[in-house]
Design a protein around this motif. Sequence first.
Motif, PDB file in Angstrom:
ATOM      1  N   ALA A 179       0.837  -1.218   0.000  1.00 23.50           N
ATOM      2  CA  ALA A 179       0.000   0.000   0.000  1.00 23.50           C
ATOM      3  C   ALA A 179       0.859   1.250   0.000  1.00 23.50           C
ATOM      4  O   ALA A 179       0.500   2.265   0.595  1.00 23.50           O
ATOM      5  CB  ALA A 179      -0.976   0.011   1.175  1.00 23.50           C
ATOM      6  N   SER A 229       3.244   3.558  -2.818  1.00 19.66           N
ATOM      7  CA  SER A 229       3.897   3.709  -4.133  1.00 19.66           C
ATOM      8  C   SER A 229       5.373   4.025  -3.958  1.00 19.66           C
ATOM      9  O   SER A 229       6.183   3.639  -4.791  1.00 19.66           O
ATOM     10  CB  SER A 229       3.289   4.806  -5.000  1.00 19.66           C
ATOM     11  OG  SER A 229       2.096   5.296  -4.562  1.00 19.66           O
ATOM     12  N   MET A 240      -1.404  10.251  -8.440  1.00 23.98           N
ATOM     13  CA  MET A 240      -2.152   9.268  -7.652  1.00 23.98           C
ATOM     14  C   MET A 240      -3.578   9.190  -8.188  1.00 23.98           C
ATOM     15  O   MET A 240      -4.496   9.811  -7.631  1.00 23.98           O
ATOM     16  CB  MET A 240      -2.214   9.688  -6.183  1.00 23.98           C
ATOM     17  CG  MET A 240      -0.920  10.077  -5.568  1.00 23.98           C
ATOM     18  SD  MET A 240      -0.309   8.770  -4.527  1.00 23.98           S
ATOM     19  CE  MET A 240       1.381   9.249  -4.325  1.00 23.98           C
ATOM     20  N   VAL A 248       2.616   6.793   0.654  1.00 30.50           N
ATOM     21  CA  VAL A 248       2.770   5.901   1.812  1.00 30.50           C
ATOM     22  C   VAL A 248       1.390   5.396   2.241  1.00 30.50           C
ATOM     23  O   VAL A 248       0.380   6.015   1.906  1.00 30.50           O
ATOM     24  CB  VAL A 248       3.457   6.628   2.999  1.00 30.50           C
ATOM     25  CG1 VAL A 248       4.887   6.976   2.667  1.00 30.50           C
ATOM     26  CG2 VAL A 248       2.693   7.884   3.378  1.00 30.50           C
ATOM     27  N   PRO A 249       1.354   4.282   2.986  1.00 29.35           N
ATOM     28  CA  PRO A 249       0.047   3.749   3.369  1.00 29.35           C
ATOM     29  C   PRO A 249      -0.783   4.765   4.140  1.00 29.35           C
ATOM     30  O   PRO A 249      -0.268   5.479   5.011  1.00 29.35           O
ATOM     31  CB  PRO A 249       0.398   2.557   4.270  1.00 29.35           C
ATOM     32  CG  PRO A 249       1.802   2.213   3.947  1.00 29.35           C
ATOM     33  CD  PRO A 249       2.470   3.461   3.471  1.00 29.35           C
ATOM     34  N   ALA A 251      -1.963   7.569   3.257  1.00 30.28           N
ATOM     35  CA  ALA A 251      -1.804   9.005   2.960  1.00 30.28           C
ATOM     36  C   ALA A 251      -3.126   9.602   2.495  1.00 30.28           C
ATOM     37  O   ALA A 251      -3.450  10.744   2.805  1.00 30.28           O
ATOM     38  CB  ALA A 251      -0.739   9.207   1.892  1.00 30.28           C
ATOM     39  N   ASP A 274      -7.035   0.969   0.174  1.00 28.43           N
ATOM     40  CA  ASP A 274      -5.706   1.571   0.022  1.00 28.43           C
ATOM     41  C   ASP A 274      -4.821   0.661  -0.832  1.00 28.43           C
ATOM     42  O   ASP A 274      -4.085   1.122  -1.709  1.00 28.43           O
ATOM     43  CB  ASP A 274      -5.090   1.793   1.417  1.00 28.43           C
ATOM     44  CG  ASP A 274      -3.848   2.683   1.369  1.00 28.43           C
ATOM     45  OD1 ASP A 274      -3.526   3.181   0.277  1.00 28.43           O
ATOM     46  OD2 ASP A 274      -3.216   2.894   2.422  1.00 28.43           O
ATOM     47  N   ARG A 307      -6.051   0.978  -4.415  1.00 28.86           N
ATOM     48  CA  ARG A 307      -5.786   2.269  -5.071  1.00 28.86           C
ATOM     49  C   ARG A 307      -4.290   2.491  -5.288  1.00 28.86           C
ATOM     50  O   ARG A 307      -3.883   3.142  -6.245  1.00 28.86           O
ATOM     51  CB  ARG A 307      -6.438   3.433  -4.312  1.00 28.86           C
ATOM     52  CG  ARG A 307      -5.880   3.767  -2.962  1.00 28.86           C
ATOM     53  CD  ARG A 307      -6.690   4.856  -2.277  1.00 28.86           C
ATOM     54  NE  ARG A 307      -6.071   5.266  -1.040  1.00 28.86           N
ATOM     55  CZ  ARG A 307      -6.582   5.098   0.175  1.00 28.86           C
ATOM     56  NH1 ARG A 307      -7.757   4.551   0.313  1.00 28.86           N
ATOM     57  NH2 ARG A 307      -5.938   5.497   1.248  1.00 28.86           N
ATOM     58  N   THR A 308      -3.459   1.916  -4.405  1.00 28.31           N
ATOM     59  CA  THR A 308      -2.010   2.037  -4.619  1.00 28.31           C
ATOM     60  C   THR A 308      -1.601   1.324  -5.902  1.00 28.31           C
ATOM     61  O   THR A 308      -0.759   1.790  -6.668  1.00 28.31           O
ATOM     62  CB  THR A 308      -1.235   1.472  -3.412  1.00 28.31           C
ATOM     63  OG1 THR A 308      -1.740   2.089  -2.224  1.00 28.31           O
ATOM     64  CG2 THR A 308       0.246   1.739  -3.509  1.00 28.31           C
ATOM     65  N   ASN A 326      -2.408   3.560  -8.601  1.00 33.67           N
ATOM     66  CA  ASN A 326      -1.425   4.653  -8.647  1.00 33.67           C
ATOM     67  C   ASN A 326      -0.169   4.228  -9.405  1.00 33.67           C
ATOM     68  O   ASN A 326       0.335   4.941 -10.270  1.00 33.67           O
ATOM     69  CB  ASN A 326      -1.030   5.086  -7.224  1.00 33.67           C
ATOM     70  CG  ASN A 326      -2.178   5.767  -6.486  1.00 33.67           C
ATOM     71  OD1 ASN A 326      -3.162   6.154  -7.101  1.00 33.67           O
ATOM     72  ND2 ASN A 326      -2.067   5.896  -5.171  1.00 33.67           N
TER      73      ASN A 326
HETATM   74  N1  ASP Z   1      -1.158   4.443  -0.236  1.00 27.68           N
HETATM   75  C1  ASP Z   1      -1.252   5.254  -1.423  1.00 27.68           C
HETATM   76  C2  ASP Z   1       0.047   5.221  -2.195  1.00 27.68           C
HETATM   77  O1  ASP Z   1       1.074   4.985  -1.625  1.00 27.68           O
HETATM   78  C3  ASP Z   1      -1.648   6.658  -1.134  1.00 27.68           C
HETATM   79  C4  ASP Z   1      -3.042   6.654  -0.530  1.00 27.68           C
HETATM   80  O2  ASP Z   1      -3.187   6.449   0.670  1.00 27.68           O
HETATM   81  O3  ASP Z   1      -3.992   6.810  -1.298  1.00 27.68           O
HETATM   82  O4  ASP Z   1       0.070   5.416  -3.378  1.00 27.68           O
END
Ligand code: ASP
Length: 479
Positions: free
Chosen positions: A319, A321, A355, A405-406, A408, A444, A447-448, A451
């Motif tokens: 989770a 990037s 993102m 970061v996780p 975020a 998360d 979605r990561t 991203n």
């Molecule tokens: N965890 C996602 C990332 O690292 C960011 C988020 O929390 O949306 O891309």
Amino acid sequence: MSFWKRHLHTLIVVFILAGIVLGSVLQSFGAPGPGKPVEQVAPGFASMLGFYFFHAIDLLGRLFLAALKMIIVPVVVVSIGYGLGGMSRGANVGRIALRTVLYYLLTTGLAVCTGLILVTLFQPGSGEEIRQTVEGMLSQEVSGTSSSGSLQAKIDRAQAQIEAEGLKGLEGAPLMVLKLKNLALSLMPTNVFQAMAAGKFLPIIVFSILLGTTLLLVRDQTPSLLVLFEELQTLLFTLLGAIMLTAPIGFFCIVAKLCWTVGLEGVGSVWVYGVTVLIGLAFHGLVILPTICWVFGRRNPIEFAGKIRNALVMAFSTASSSATLPVTLKNVEGSAGIKKDYASFVLPLGATVNMDGTAIYESIALVTLATSYAAASGIPLGWEMADMIVIFLSVTLAAVGAAGVPGAGIFMLILLLSTIRIGDTVGVPASLIGLIIVLDRPLDMIRTCINVWGDSVGCVVVSNLEERAQARERAEGKF
Ligand code: ASP
């Protein structure tokens, strides 16, 4: 400690489930609410344990949210500043940078539009169940020690602001034009420290982008400044990592309190929201990005996804990037054969500012919480076109500002909530994120993935456009 770190994901899920179970069991003794403080819920039980326990979980949940809020501004400034200032500079950097930035802005914009369209279609924030749940949570806010102030005070503050901004008595197009003018003005901080202290995130992001771009221009004269930014980033990410280590406990407390006060049905009331986010992520990841890869990158998206599968799996499991970046670079350059010149520019920048998954999630979460808050507090939303444009821009910038970061996304959401306009008031209590926290970890992870997939497709697109431009120049004899 290393066990805790290694199994953080699992622990978060386990603790959230434990919070649901415990909160629901406690609720069977009775739920605290307006006019019913926790010590009166079930006298025998509460006098012994309930009172202290309720305030203990309330305290820990609030401390966790406060710790996240504490670190938002420095993380945003440093991660954007270093992300831009530390970009690699090879040949043709100007053109590559322009294409990269355009690609990132367009795809993030598309992602926000997808989110806004879906949230309007499915309206996850307007069901009766979610309204009741939010009502229950708000009554707790009022009977607790909320710092958000009373509704009337908020309305008064907003009215004063409307008058100060010269909007009073205006309607239709003039109102919209003035609102957009005010938005444009609010993007440029007159005093950056004041903006930081007030948590006004739009000017903070604009300032960080300007700072990072200038750092890129002067870094040969100021090499130690770049190192300072890099080291600050390490420091802040480590601190953020440490705060996130407490996430299982923080989430547990938030969820347990939520279930205790509003019951299990309350938690279940957000399933439409979860499904809406999943549909948005699937649409962007499986339709929009592959089409872009095919049309503008001239590459088979399925074959390309196969080449970078390790990065996608890593994004899903961490989770993050940023943590996935080394693997993404390796896969995109090694297995997928994209030139280092492009990958080393496009991917690190993307891990900081691009993102798409976060943008989809944030637009849906923001509108869901805002509409349910409006319904529960009986304030008509009163959104017009200008408000939708403000929401679009705010979410786009929030996605740019979110660090890789996780979790975020969730703390950028806290900032977004504090700035959104609801009828004649501004701001939605941050505690409402308790509603969607239950679903946050799995969302998360997904979605990561989106991203990282978006960054990698960007690499394909930029490299294809650049190679073709160079081929054209060669043919014209420019080389
Ligand atoms: N965890 C996602 C990332 O690292 C960011 C988020 O929390 O949306 O891309």
